[in-house]
Scaffold this motif. Structure first.
Motif, PDB file in Angstrom:
ATOM      1  N   TYR A 153       1.064   5.995  -8.715  1.00  0.00           N
ATOM      2  CA  TYR A 153       0.523   6.107  -7.359  1.00  0.00           C
ATOM      3  C   TYR A 153       1.555   5.591  -6.351  1.00  0.00           C
ATOM      4  O   TYR A 153       1.811   6.221  -5.323  1.00  0.00           O
ATOM      5  N   ALA A 154       2.152   4.450  -6.649  1.00  0.00           N
ATOM      6  CA  ALA A 154       3.132   3.848  -5.753  1.00  0.00           C
ATOM      7  C   ALA A 154       4.342   4.749  -5.562  1.00  0.00           C
ATOM      8  O   ALA A 154       4.922   4.805  -4.479  1.00  0.00           O
ATOM      9  N   ILE A 155       4.709   5.455  -6.606  1.00  0.00           N
ATOM     10  CA  ILE A 155       5.862   6.350  -6.527  1.00  0.00           C
ATOM     11  C   ILE A 155       5.543   7.569  -5.664  1.00  0.00           C
ATOM     12  O   ILE A 155       6.366   8.007  -4.865  1.00  0.00           O
ATOM     13  N   HIS A 156       4.334   8.089  -5.806  1.00  0.00           N
ATOM     14  CA  HIS A 156       3.931   9.260  -5.018  1.00  0.00           C
ATOM     15  C   HIS A 156       3.601   8.904  -3.567  1.00  0.00           C
ATOM     16  O   HIS A 156       3.697   9.745  -2.681  1.00  0.00           O
ATOM     17  N   TYR A 157       3.221   7.654  -3.348  1.00  0.00           N
ATOM     18  CA  TYR A 157       2.882   7.189  -2.001  1.00  0.00           C
ATOM     19  C   TYR A 157       3.679   5.914  -1.709  1.00  0.00           C
ATOM     20  O   TYR A 157       3.139   4.813  -1.676  1.00  0.00           O
ATOM     21  N   PRO A 158       4.983   6.085  -1.478  1.00  0.00           N
ATOM     22  CA  PRO A 158       5.874   4.915  -1.359  1.00  0.00           C
ATOM     23  C   PRO A 158       5.595   4.024  -0.147  1.00  0.00           C
ATOM     24  O   PRO A 158       6.085   2.901  -0.094  1.00  0.00           O
ATOM     25  N   ASP A 159       4.814   4.508   0.805  1.00  0.00           N
ATOM     26  CA  ASP A 159       4.501   3.673   1.967  1.00  0.00           C
ATOM     27  C   ASP A 159       3.373   2.686   1.684  1.00  0.00           C
ATOM     28  O   ASP A 159       3.070   1.845   2.528  1.00  0.00           O
ATOM     29  N   GLU A 164      -0.876  -4.157  -2.127  1.00  0.00           N
ATOM     30  CA  GLU A 164      -2.052  -3.335  -2.438  1.00  0.00           C
ATOM     31  C   GLU A 164      -1.990  -2.810  -3.867  1.00  0.00           C
ATOM     32  O   GLU A 164      -3.001  -2.751  -4.562  1.00  0.00           O
ATOM     33  N   ILE A 165      -0.806  -2.421  -4.298  1.00  0.00           N
ATOM     34  CA  ILE A 165      -0.631  -1.930  -5.666  1.00  0.00           C
ATOM     35  C   ILE A 165      -0.924  -3.064  -6.650  1.00  0.00           C
ATOM     36  O   ILE A 165      -1.666  -2.883  -7.622  1.00  0.00           O
TER      37      ILE A 165
END
Length: 173
Positions: A153-159, A164-165
């Motif tokens: 998820y963090a990679i696909h949504y780097p902002d 939060e992750i």
């Protein structure tokens, strides 16, 4: 049955790495690999059924090297949370470094992308479990893959802020 030689496989993989490094992943083909290694195209198919198989093998080798480094790094960690950050950074850096290969997977069909994604989650789950065990923590087995999916998820949504992750991973576990 064709004779498979380990040295030839290593030679093919090294040539594939060099082609990708020099000209990009789109320049990699069985014909180009044959030219670089002085092997017949048919011989290459004895080792790898297609370009995606070569790319996947390169990713797997790169991952195993990273995994060995990460497992060795656990001894220097002072907390489980610090370990989550180590894994997060490693996954993010790994995906950025190999982005051209992952992009190639998505352009060559969903099956290859799904296989690489599933493998990514499985490997992340194994590392999270090893990290938890290192700190004598135990969580339900089914929670590790769900928590590892947060790295993706963090990679696909780097902002998405790291905090939060991390909070999501800890809630899942």
């Amino acid at each position: 049955m064709p004779k498979i030689l380990t040295d030839s496989e290593k030679k093919l993989l090294e040539a594939a790495r060099n082609i990708i490094k020099t000209n990009g992943v789109d320049d990699l083909s069985m014909k180009r690999l044959a030219q670089k290694t002085d092997m017949a195209v048919g011989t290459i198919y004895n080792y790898f059924p297609d370009k995606n198989a070569i790319l996947i093998r390169l990713v797997v080798e790169e991952w195993h090297s990273l995994e060995t480094h990460l497992l060795a790094s656990f001894d220097s960690l002072s907390s489980f949370s610090e370990g989550i950050r180590l894994l997060y950074d490693a996954f993010f850096d790994f995906s950025q470094k190999l982005q051209p290969l992952f992009s190639s997977f998505t352009s060559h069909g969903n099956a290859t992308y799904y296989a690489s994604y599933s493998s990514f989650i499985e490997e992340g789950a194994k590392l999270l479990k090893a990290l938890a065990e290192h700190f004598s923590l135990t969580y339900p087995e089914a929670h590790y893959p769900m928590a590892a999916a947060m790295f993706s998820y963090a990679i696909h949504y780097p902002d998405t802020p790291y905090e939060e992750i991390q909070a999501a991973i800890l809630r899942i576990l």
